[in-house]
Write a protein that holds these residues in place. Structure first.
Motif, PDB file in Angstrom:
ATOM      1  N   ASN A 110      -4.821  -4.687  -4.727  1.00 44.40           N
ATOM      2  CA  ASN A 110      -4.501  -3.785  -3.625  1.00 44.40           C
ATOM      3  C   ASN A 110      -3.778  -2.541  -4.125  1.00 44.40           C
ATOM      4  O   ASN A 110      -4.103  -1.410  -3.723  1.00 44.40           O
ATOM      5  N   GLY A 111      -2.799  -2.717  -5.018  1.00 42.36           N
ATOM      6  CA  GLY A 111      -2.069  -1.568  -5.550  1.00 42.36           C
ATOM      7  C   GLY A 111      -2.953  -0.642  -6.374  1.00 42.36           C
ATOM      8  O   GLY A 111      -2.844   0.585  -6.279  1.00 42.36           O
ATOM      9  N   ALA A 112      -3.851  -1.223  -7.183  1.00 42.34           N
ATOM     10  CA  ALA A 112      -4.739  -0.395  -8.000  1.00 42.34           C
ATOM     11  C   ALA A 112      -5.716   0.393  -7.128  1.00 42.34           C
ATOM     12  O   ALA A 112      -5.987   1.571  -7.396  1.00 42.34           O
ATOM     13  N   CYS A 113      -6.244  -0.235  -6.075  1.00 43.13           N
ATOM     14  CA  CYS A 113      -7.175   0.473  -5.186  1.00 43.13           C
ATOM     15  C   CYS A 113      -6.471   1.571  -4.402  1.00 43.13           C
ATOM     16  O   CYS A 113      -7.031   2.656  -4.181  1.00 43.13           O
ATOM     17  N   GLU A 114      -5.239   1.327  -3.964  1.00 42.77           N
ATOM     18  CA  GLU A 114      -4.503   2.362  -3.242  1.00 42.77           C
ATOM     19  C   GLU A 114      -4.208   3.554  -4.158  1.00 42.77           C
ATOM     20  O   GLU A 114      -4.190   4.707  -3.703  1.00 42.77           O
ATOM     21  N   ASP A 115      -3.979   3.301  -5.447  1.00 48.85           N
ATOM     22  CA  ASP A 115      -3.761   4.405  -6.371  1.00 48.85           C
ATOM     23  C   ASP A 115      -5.051   5.212  -6.556  1.00 48.85           C
ATOM     24  O   ASP A 115      -5.001   6.444  -6.695  1.00 48.85           O
ATOM     25  N   LEU A 116      -6.203   4.530  -6.555  1.00 50.51           N
ATOM     26  CA  LEU A 116      -7.471   5.261  -6.595  1.00 50.51           C
ATOM     27  C   LEU A 116      -7.654   6.115  -5.349  1.00 50.51           C
ATOM     28  O   LEU A 116      -8.317   7.162  -5.392  1.00 50.51           O
ATOM     29  N   GLY A 117      -7.083   5.685  -4.226  1.00 48.93           N
ATOM     30  CA  GLY A 117      -7.195   6.455  -2.995  1.00 48.93           C
ATOM     31  C   GLY A 117      -6.487   7.789  -3.040  1.00 48.93           C
ATOM     32  O   GLY A 117      -6.705   8.635  -2.159  1.00 48.93           O
ATOM     33  N   ARG A 118      -5.615   8.024  -4.026  1.00 47.59           N
ATOM     34  CA  ARG A 118      -4.925   9.306  -4.143  1.00 47.59           C
ATOM     35  C   ARG A 118      -5.793  10.379  -4.794  1.00 47.59           C
ATOM     36  O   ARG A 118      -5.389  11.532  -4.877  1.00 47.59           O
ATOM     37  N   LEU A 119      -6.969  10.007  -5.300  1.00 51.12           N
ATOM     38  CA  LEU A 119      -7.837  11.000  -5.928  1.00 51.12           C
ATOM     39  C   LEU A 119      -8.402  11.952  -4.879  1.00 51.12           C
ATOM     40  O   LEU A 119      -8.670  11.557  -3.742  1.00 51.12           O
ATOM     41  N   PRO A 120      -8.625  13.211  -5.234  1.00 52.57           N
ATOM     42  CA  PRO A 120      -9.078  14.184  -4.222  1.00 52.57           C
ATOM     43  C   PRO A 120     -10.481  13.909  -3.700  1.00 52.57           C
ATOM     44  O   PRO A 120     -10.793  14.280  -2.577  1.00 52.57           O
ATOM     45  N   TRP A 121     -11.330  13.258  -4.496  1.00 52.04           N
ATOM     46  CA  TRP A 121     -12.704  13.030  -4.043  1.00 52.04           C
ATOM     47  C   TRP A 121     -12.865  11.708  -3.302  1.00 52.04           C
ATOM     48  O   TRP A 121     -13.956  11.395  -2.819  1.00 52.04           O
ATOM     49  N   VAL A 122     -11.790  10.905  -3.187  1.00 53.32           N
ATOM     50  CA  VAL A 122     -11.852   9.600  -2.529  1.00 53.32           C
ATOM     51  C   VAL A 122     -11.289   9.746  -1.118  1.00 53.32           C
ATOM     52  O   VAL A 122     -10.133  10.149  -0.930  1.00 53.32           O
ATOM     53  N   ALA A 123     -12.098   9.405  -0.118  1.00 51.26           N
ATOM     54  CA  ALA A 123     -11.643   9.446   1.273  1.00 51.26           C
ATOM     55  C   ALA A 123     -11.077   8.111   1.730  1.00 51.26           C
ATOM     56  O   ALA A 123     -10.229   8.073   2.622  1.00 51.26           O
ATOM     57  N   GLY A 124     -11.512   7.022   1.159  1.00 52.05           N
ATOM     58  CA  GLY A 124     -11.040   5.694   1.535  1.00 52.05           C
ATOM     59  C   GLY A 124     -11.714   4.641   0.688  1.00 52.05           C
ATOM     60  O   GLY A 124     -12.461   4.945  -0.247  1.00 52.05           O
ATOM     61  N   GLY A 125     -11.459   3.407   1.029  1.00 49.35           N
ATOM     62  CA  GLY A 125     -12.048   2.309   0.256  1.00 49.35           C
ATOM     63  C   GLY A 125     -11.732   0.968   0.875  1.00 49.35           C
ATOM     64  O   GLY A 125     -10.949   0.854   1.832  1.00 49.35           O
ATOM     65  N   ARG A 126     -12.340  -0.056   0.298  1.00 50.54           N
ATOM     66  CA  ARG A 126     -12.139  -1.430   0.752  1.00 50.54           C
ATOM     67  C   ARG A 126     -12.360  -2.370  -0.424  1.00 50.54           C
ATOM     68  O   ARG A 126     -13.260  -2.151  -1.235  1.00 50.54           O
ATOM     69  N   TRP A 127     -11.509  -3.404  -0.506  1.00 50.68           N
ATOM     70  CA  TRP A 127     -11.666  -4.428  -1.536  1.00 50.68           C
ATOM     71  C   TRP A 127     -11.686  -5.800  -0.880  1.00 50.68           C
ATOM     72  O   TRP A 127     -11.062  -6.011   0.161  1.00 50.68           O
ATOM     73  N   GLU A 128     -12.418  -6.702  -1.482  1.00 50.76           N
ATOM     74  CA  GLU A 128     -12.573  -8.048  -0.935  1.00 50.76           C
ATOM     75  C   GLU A 128     -12.573  -9.060  -2.089  1.00 50.76           C
ATOM     76  O   GLU A 128     -13.202  -8.835  -3.116  1.00 50.76           O
ATOM     77  N   THR A 129     -11.853 -10.163  -1.867  1.00 45.67           N
ATOM     78  CA  THR A 129     -11.899 -11.310  -2.756  1.00 45.67           C
ATOM     79  C   THR A 129     -12.287 -12.531  -1.932  1.00 45.67           C
ATOM     80  O   THR A 129     -12.582 -12.425  -0.742  1.00 45.67           O
ATOM     81  N   VAL A 130     -12.255 -13.683  -2.554  1.00 42.28           N
ATOM     82  CA  VAL A 130     -12.625 -14.898  -1.836  1.00 42.28           C
ATOM     83  C   VAL A 130     -11.622 -15.218  -0.741  1.00 42.28           C
ATOM     84  O   VAL A 130     -11.980 -15.677   0.350  1.00 42.28           O
ATOM     85  N   LEU A 131     -10.330 -14.942  -0.990  1.00 35.20           N
ATOM     86  CA  LEU A 131      -9.280 -15.342  -0.062  1.00 35.20           C
ATOM     87  C   LEU A 131      -8.610 -14.184   0.663  1.00 35.20           C
ATOM     88  O   LEU A 131      -7.846 -14.423   1.602  1.00 35.20           O
ATOM     89  N   ALA A 132      -8.849 -12.949   0.244  1.00 35.54           N
ATOM     90  CA  ALA A 132      -8.128 -11.825   0.851  1.00 35.54           C
ATOM     91  C   ALA A 132      -9.028 -10.597   0.872  1.00 35.54           C
ATOM     92  O   ALA A 132     -10.092 -10.561   0.244  1.00 35.54           O
ATOM     93  N   ALA A 133      -8.568  -9.585   1.618  1.00 38.10           N
ATOM     94  CA  ALA A 133      -9.298  -8.325   1.730  1.00 38.10           C
ATOM     95  C   ALA A 133      -8.314  -7.244   2.156  1.00 38.10           C
ATOM     96  O   ALA A 133      -7.227  -7.528   2.691  1.00 38.10           O
ATOM     97  N   GLY A 134      -8.673  -6.008   1.932  1.00 34.62           N
ATOM     98  CA  GLY A 134      -7.825  -4.886   2.321  1.00 34.62           C
ATOM     99  C   GLY A 134      -8.626  -3.601   2.318  1.00 34.62           C
ATOM    100  O   GLY A 134      -9.681  -3.512   1.682  1.00 34.62           O
ATOM    101  N   ASP A 135      -8.143  -2.604   3.043  1.00 36.56           N
ATOM    102  CA  ASP A 135      -8.812  -1.317   3.084  1.00 36.56           C
ATOM    103  C   ASP A 135      -7.776  -0.217   3.213  1.00 36.56           C
ATOM    104  O   ASP A 135      -6.606  -0.458   3.539  1.00 36.56           O
ATOM    105  N   PHE A 136      -8.223   1.015   2.981  1.00 36.27           N
ATOM    106  CA  PHE A 136      -7.346   2.180   3.081  1.00 36.27           C
ATOM    107  C   PHE A 136      -8.224   3.395   3.349  1.00 36.27           C
ATOM    108  O   PHE A 136      -9.419   3.415   3.035  1.00 36.27           O
ATOM    109  N   GLY A 137      -7.643   4.423   3.959  1.00 36.03           N
ATOM    110  CA  GLY A 137      -8.358   5.661   4.212  1.00 36.03           C
ATOM    111  C   GLY A 137      -9.449   5.510   5.261  1.00 36.03           C
ATOM    112  O   GLY A 137      -9.406   4.633   6.134  1.00 36.03           O
ATOM    113  N   THR A 138     -10.437   6.365   5.176  1.00 36.28           N
ATOM    114  CA  THR A 138     -11.536   6.397   6.137  1.00 36.28           C
ATOM    115  C   THR A 138     -12.869   6.218   5.410  1.00 36.28           C
ATOM    116  O   THR A 138     -12.973   6.474   4.215  1.00 36.28           O
TER     117      THR A 138
END
Length: 572
Positions: free
Chosen positions: A273-301
């Motif tokens: 989750n922390g690594a994906c949120e750091d990727l969300g700070r890039l200017p070309w990234v509007a949002g994202g979503r990650w999924e594992t077997v037991l958890a999931a999370g998203d950020f941005g649009t």
């Protein structure tokens, strides 16, 4: 009918590709020699394009063409028939030479690589010696050169036909687009450079072509030295690699952040989750979503331009603000692989912690289980004595000897169960322990022999109690199977503490001997867990449990270690 056409095309392009290439080049050669104004030359060019479609490495020959593709082919054929000129023929010849040259670097088979080298040589020669001069409206001036072009170049087709075929029909057709584009641009640079020298310096075409070749060769030599210099400094290759690794993201900065996050975070999902949120700070990234077997999370649009990386452990999907290019997608795939390595390392770390915890629980449970087993065996001795209706006075004395010991050991077992992390280091005088052992087992027909037992020698009480109980019970178990077995106990505190139990029963089998004391071992009388626990406990206390003798009629287990002399007030 359509299926038969596809099968024929696949057969021709797969098994007879040398003949197909030679026929394609033959049509091009005859059309070029006849000139672009000849009607038959234009018809041969249409046939050449058809043969190229059967050979081309970009689409499978059995693939069905869509309506748009058919219309595009029809437009190309019509343009060739109506508007063929030397400029169009030159561009096509240079493009075909680039495609063939892009295949040369991908083959390891010697004859196949030589075949495409000869094909590239023919196309480059035809382009520079025949097509370009005719495109400049001056033609080939030298009659000897004209004969070489018209009748000498086709001799290459004979050599290509005689070459052995080393290709596999199932092998896919691949073209290195980078080398193909580079060769295409080099051929165009040769043509345009020759034209520039002819106009500026007013020289003939052969001399202009020579000057252009020397100029481009010099530039390529300088670029090769700058790409990979020999002086030990980084060249253009290093800068190019750093540029590719930094497309849209400072690669080293993100890797440093990922390493610091891995040191600070223990949960794999939180790391992801922390690594994906750091990727969300890039200017070309509007949002994202990650999924594992037991958890999931998203950020941005979310946007219409997703980039996805999927592995066995997780899936990461980033939404770009603009359409991503191939370099950016390759770059994100590399970052996903790095993130997967850190994530898998965290999963293994968590699994190792769980295994360590379960191992500690198992060790504690195993020790407590065997303590309870030894207590149960002591109670069975009292029960068997009571069932035999012996002398009440002797029975009373036996109970008075055993019950305090049983109560004391039961108290120690309860403490170990309640506080498994505590280390039991209670010491007892060797003389007192030896006397207590003889009293507890004086009714079991066991021979005891004590040698040099000093009054100031200290022993770890729990270790020697457990060792004596297990070793004696194993030896007495042999006696229950064979009443003639003798059991002897020897205790020596001379140079070092030695506690040994002898029996005259059968030896331990060889297959069990190799694993005994090193782990649980299955046998007829149990699994050897008790001896394994005693051996581990002995090593922790600085002692060693070993098999001194394993012969028929003389089996001996021994617990030995260094002397411990009393120097402080002892509370046994």
């Amino acid at each position: 009918m359509r299926q038969q056409v596809y099968q024929f095309a696949e057969k021709v392009s797969g098994r007879h590709w040398p003949s197909l290439v030679i026929a394609m080049l033959g049509c091009l050669h005859v059309a070029a020699m006849m000139g672009v104004d000849d009607l038959w030359a234009r018809g041969l060019m249409v046939a050449h394009i058809g043969l190229f479609m059967l050979w081309q490495p970009f689409m499978r020959t059995q693939q069905q063409l869509r309506i748009t593709q058919i219309l595009l082919i029809a437009v190309v054929a019509t343009a060739l028939m109506a508007f063929l000129n030397w400029a169009m023929l030159g561009l096509w010849t240079a493009l075909l030479a680039g495609i063939v040259g892009g295949k040369v670097f991908l083959f390891r088979a010697r004859w196949q690589r030589l075949f495409y080298l000869m094909t590239f040589f023919y196309l480059a020669t035809l382009f520079l010696v025949w097509v370009v001069p005719n495109g400049f409206a001056m033609g080939v001036q030298d009659p000897a050169l004209l004969q070489v072009v018209q009748y000498g170049l086709p001799l290459l087709f004979v050599g290509m036909w005689l070459m052995p075929s080393e290709s596999d029909p199932a092998e896919p057709q691949i073209v290195d687009l980078f080398y193909a584009a580079l060769l295409f641009l080099l051929l165009l640079a040769l043509a345009l450079g020759s034209f520039a020298f002819m106009v500026v310096q007013s020289i003939n075409y052969p001399m202009a072509l020579t000057y252009t070749l020397l100029t481009i060769a010099s530039v390529l030599i300088v670029l090769s030295l700058a790409w990979n210099p020999r002086a030990g400094v980084s060249g253009l290759s290093m800068l190019f690699s750093r540029y590719l690794l930094s497309i849209g993201l400072p690669f080293e900065q993100w890797l440093r952040f990922l390493a610091s996050l891995s040191r600070a975070e223990t949960d794999p999902d939180q790391l992801l989750n922390g690594a994906c949120e750091d990727l969300g700070r890039l200017p070309w990234v509007a949002g994202g979503r990650w999924e594992t077997v037991l958890a999931a999370g998203d950020f941005g649009t979310e946007t219409n331009f997703p980039i996805e990386y999927e592995c066995n452990e997780f899936t990461v999907r980033l939404y770009s603000r603009v359409r991503p290019g191939p370099a950016l997608m390759w770059h994100f795939n590399l970052l996903g692989q790095l993130l997967a390595q850190f994530y898998v390392a965290k999963l293994k770390e968590r699994t190792l912690r769980e295994q360590t915890y379960m191992h500690a629980l198992h060790q504690t449970g195993a020790k407590v289980t065997h303590d309870v087993k030894n207590l149960l065996q002591s109670l069975n001795v009292l029960c068997s004595a009571a069932e035999r209706n012996e002398d009440p006075v002797a029975l009373n004395a036996l109970i008075r000897r055993h019950l305090p010991t049983i109560a004391q050991r039961l108290q120690g077992t309860m403490e170990k169960l309640q506080r498994p992390e505590t280390d039991s280091t209670r010491l007892i005088q060797a003389v007192a322990w030896w006397d207590q052992l003889k009293k507890l087992h004086q009714t079991l027909d066991v021979e005891f022999e004590g040698v040099e037992i000093g009054a100031n020698i200290l022993l770890p009480k729990e270790l020697f109690d457990t060792a004596a109980e297990n070793l004696l019970q194993n030896a007495l178990g042999k006696r229950r199977l064979d009443p003639s077995v003798r059991v002897q106990v020897r205790f020596d505190c001379g140079e070092r503490v030695q506690f040994a139990v002898f029996d005259t029963g059968a030896p331990v089998p060889d297959d069990i001997m190799r694993k005994l004391l090193r782990g649980p071992v299955h046998s007829e009388t149990g699994y050897g867990v008790g001896l394994y626990q005693v051996a581990r406990q002995a090593r922790e206390a600085g002692f060693e449990l070993s098999i001194v003798s394993n012969l028929p009629g003389r089996v001996c287990f021994q617990l030995a270690g260094a002397l411990s002399v009393e120097r402080h007030v002892l509370a046994a």
